[in-house]
Design a protein around this motif. Structure first.
Motif, PDB file in Angstrom:
ATOM      1  N   SER A  62     -43.604  10.017 -15.059  1.00 38.89           N
ATOM      2  CA  SER A  62     -43.788   8.795 -14.277  1.00 38.89           C
ATOM      3  C   SER A  62     -43.388   7.602 -15.122  1.00 38.89           C
ATOM      4  CB  SER A  62     -45.239   8.646 -13.799  1.00 38.89           C
ATOM      5  OG  SER A  62     -46.103   8.406 -14.899  1.00 38.89           O
ATOM      6  N   ARG A  71     -44.262  12.964  -0.717  1.00 38.31           N
ATOM      7  CA  ARG A  71     -43.118  13.867  -0.635  1.00 38.31           C
ATOM      8  C   ARG A  71     -42.492  13.872   0.755  1.00 38.31           C
ATOM      9  NH1 ARG A  71     -40.619  15.579  -4.930  1.00 38.31           N
ATOM     10  NH2 ARG A  71     -39.996  17.476  -3.830  1.00 38.31           N
ATOM     11  N   SER A  84     -35.070   8.830  -3.211  1.00 36.91           N
ATOM     12  CA  SER A  84     -35.710   7.881  -4.108  1.00 36.91           C
ATOM     13  C   SER A  84     -35.338   6.464  -3.719  1.00 36.91           C
ATOM     14  CB  SER A  84     -35.268   8.142  -5.554  1.00 36.91           C
ATOM     15  OG  SER A  84     -35.758   7.146  -6.425  1.00 36.91           O
ATOM     16  N   ARG A  95     -39.136  10.150   5.228  1.00 39.26           N
ATOM     17  CA  ARG A  95     -38.370   9.934   3.998  1.00 39.26           C
ATOM     18  C   ARG A  95     -36.907  10.171   4.303  1.00 39.26           C
ATOM     19  NH1 ARG A  95     -40.891  10.050  -1.066  1.00 39.26           N
ATOM     20  NH2 ARG A  95     -38.796   9.468  -1.749  1.00 39.26           N
ATOM     21  N   LEU A 144     -43.587   5.104 -10.294  1.00 40.90           N
ATOM     22  CA  LEU A 144     -42.954   6.199  -9.569  1.00 40.90           C
ATOM     23  C   LEU A 144     -42.923   7.458 -10.417  1.00 40.90           C
ATOM     24  CD1 LEU A 144     -39.791   4.499  -7.979  1.00 40.90           C
ATOM     25  CD2 LEU A 144     -41.939   5.094  -6.833  1.00 40.90           C
ATOM     26  N   ASP A 150     -29.301   6.927  -8.406  1.00 47.36           N
ATOM     27  CA  ASP A 150     -29.219   7.954  -9.446  1.00 47.36           C
ATOM     28  C   ASP A 150     -28.808   7.279 -10.758  1.00 47.36           C
ATOM     29  OD1 ASP A 150     -28.614  10.030 -11.150  1.00 47.36           O
ATOM     30  OD2 ASP A 150     -27.316  11.091  -9.749  1.00 47.36           O
ATOM     31  N   LYS A 165     -36.846  13.480  -6.036  1.00 47.49           N
ATOM     32  CA  LYS A 165     -37.444  12.815  -4.878  1.00 47.49           C
ATOM     33  C   LYS A 165     -38.676  12.049  -5.333  1.00 47.49           C
ATOM     34  CE  LYS A 165     -38.413  13.653  -0.014  1.00 47.49           C
ATOM     35  NZ  LYS A 165     -38.414  14.661   1.074  1.00 47.49           N
ATOM     36  N   ALA A 166     -38.513  10.765  -5.578  1.00 47.25           N
ATOM     37  CA  ALA A 166     -39.568   9.956  -6.181  1.00 47.25           C
ATOM     38  C   ALA A 166     -40.768   9.810  -5.264  1.00 47.25           C
ATOM     39  CB  ALA A 166     -39.028   8.578  -6.536  1.00 47.25           C
ATOM     40  N   THR A 167     -41.955   9.853  -5.855  1.00 44.73           N
ATOM     41  CA  THR A 167     -43.187   9.519  -5.164  1.00 44.73           C
ATOM     42  C   THR A 167     -43.889   8.445  -5.985  1.00 44.73           C
ATOM     43  OG1 THR A 167     -44.431  11.266  -6.311  1.00 44.73           O
ATOM     44  CG2 THR A 167     -43.429  11.832  -4.197  1.00 44.73           C
ATOM     45  N   THR A 187     -43.031   7.778   4.136  1.00 41.93           N
ATOM     46  CA  THR A 187     -43.083   6.434   3.569  1.00 41.93           C
ATOM     47  C   THR A 187     -44.116   5.632   4.343  1.00 41.93           C
ATOM     48  OG1 THR A 187     -40.729   6.484   2.984  1.00 41.93           O
ATOM     49  CG2 THR A 187     -41.771   4.320   3.130  1.00 41.93           C
ATOM     50  N   LEU A 222     -40.692  10.563 -11.345  1.00 38.39           N
ATOM     51  CA  LEU A 222     -39.264  10.833 -11.426  1.00 38.39           C
ATOM     52  C   LEU A 222     -39.051  12.131 -12.203  1.00 38.39           C
ATOM     53  CD1 LEU A 222     -38.257   7.201 -12.469  1.00 38.39           C
ATOM     54  CD2 LEU A 222     -37.970   8.187 -10.184  1.00 38.39           C
TER      55      LEU A 222
END
Length: 254
Positions: free
Chosen positions: A66, A118, A143, A139, A87, A147, A92-94, A121, A89
């Motif tokens: 994170s 996951r 992310s 979602r 976030l 990238d 697929k960011a949460t 949003t 990382l």
């Protein structure tokens, strides 16, 4: 190159397609020159330690972590918007974010909270138009960040001219700086929201810098484009306080 940036265009640069609903309710042209404030933005660490940036990027692993995120959009020295939070990382960011949009000729002031799980949003507009309770959405992208590793690889591929040597990044961590101009056509996979916007407005390329640490992680990304008034729109993303992943739960209440 010609660039027309409306409010939602700036928000797309800021947030990515998955978060534009948090802040969206549209002229400029660029010469690709680096703003002086960006060129001098990083401070040298007290004890820089050199390393091979190409080897660091090649050996970077996908172990989850994170990070504190801060993403700032400015017109010259005027702040347009800030996104910050934590976030998980890569991939697929949460996590949780706060989105602040400031009053300007292209935006109205607002403040929103965003929770990324996951699968969904969650957005709550706390100040500004459409303020109210939590809204749940799907979602659409992996992310809210582009990238970052992909940006570093594109710059590295430009050869020795892109390598600017050891420099300071987030918290003064020693990092290798890469700098150059990237054609928009290279962005379809690594930054799809910016790619779509740039194609719509006729932008062919833009300049950027990245800072990479010795583990191959990008700690800072700066992107900019010139404006017809003579200034520059700049988006700077900083990652700091890297640590273990954090738990993220859907929000409760209003």
């Amino acid at each position: 190159m010609t660039m027309r940036i409306g409010r939602c265009g700036v928000v797309a640069l800021l947030l990515g397609a998955s978060l534009t609903l948090a802040a969206c309710d549209g002229s400029s042209s660029g010469d690709g020159k680096r703003p002086a404030a960006v060129a001098e933005a990083s401070a040298s660490p007290s004890a820089p330690r050199d390393f091979d940036v190409e080897q660091a990027l090649a050996s970077a692993n996908s172990n989850p972590y994170s990070a504190e995120i801060k993403r700032v959009t400015r017109f010259d020295t005027i702040g347009l918007a800030v996104v910050d939070g934590r976030l998980n990382l890569p991939g697929k960011a949460t996590g949780t974010l706060t989105v602040r949009i400031y009053d300007s000729p292209i935006s109205k002031a607002s403040r929103s909270r965003v929770v990324l799980t996951r699968t969904h949003t969650y957005v709550k507009v706390e100040e500004g138009e459409n303020a109210g309770g939590w809204k749940k959405g799907g979602r659409q992208t992996g992310s809210p960040l582009p990238d970052l590793h992909g940006y570093a690889e594109l710059l590295l591929a430009q050869g020795p001219s892109a390598r600017k040597g050891i420099d300071g990044a987030a918290d003064g961590v020693p990092a290798q700086k890469l700098s150059g101009e990237i054609p928009v056509g290279k962005l379809e996979k690594i930054d799809p929201s910016l790619y779509k916007m740039a194609r719509q407005i006729g932008l062919e390329s833009f300049a950027c810098d990245v800072w990479v640490d010795d583990k191959g992680r990008v700690l800072k990304l700066v992107q900019w484009a010139g404006h017809s008034s003579g200034g520059s729109v700049t988006v700077q993303t900083d990652l700091s306080d890297l640590d273990d992943p954090v738990e993220v739960e859907p929000p409760t209440g209003n």
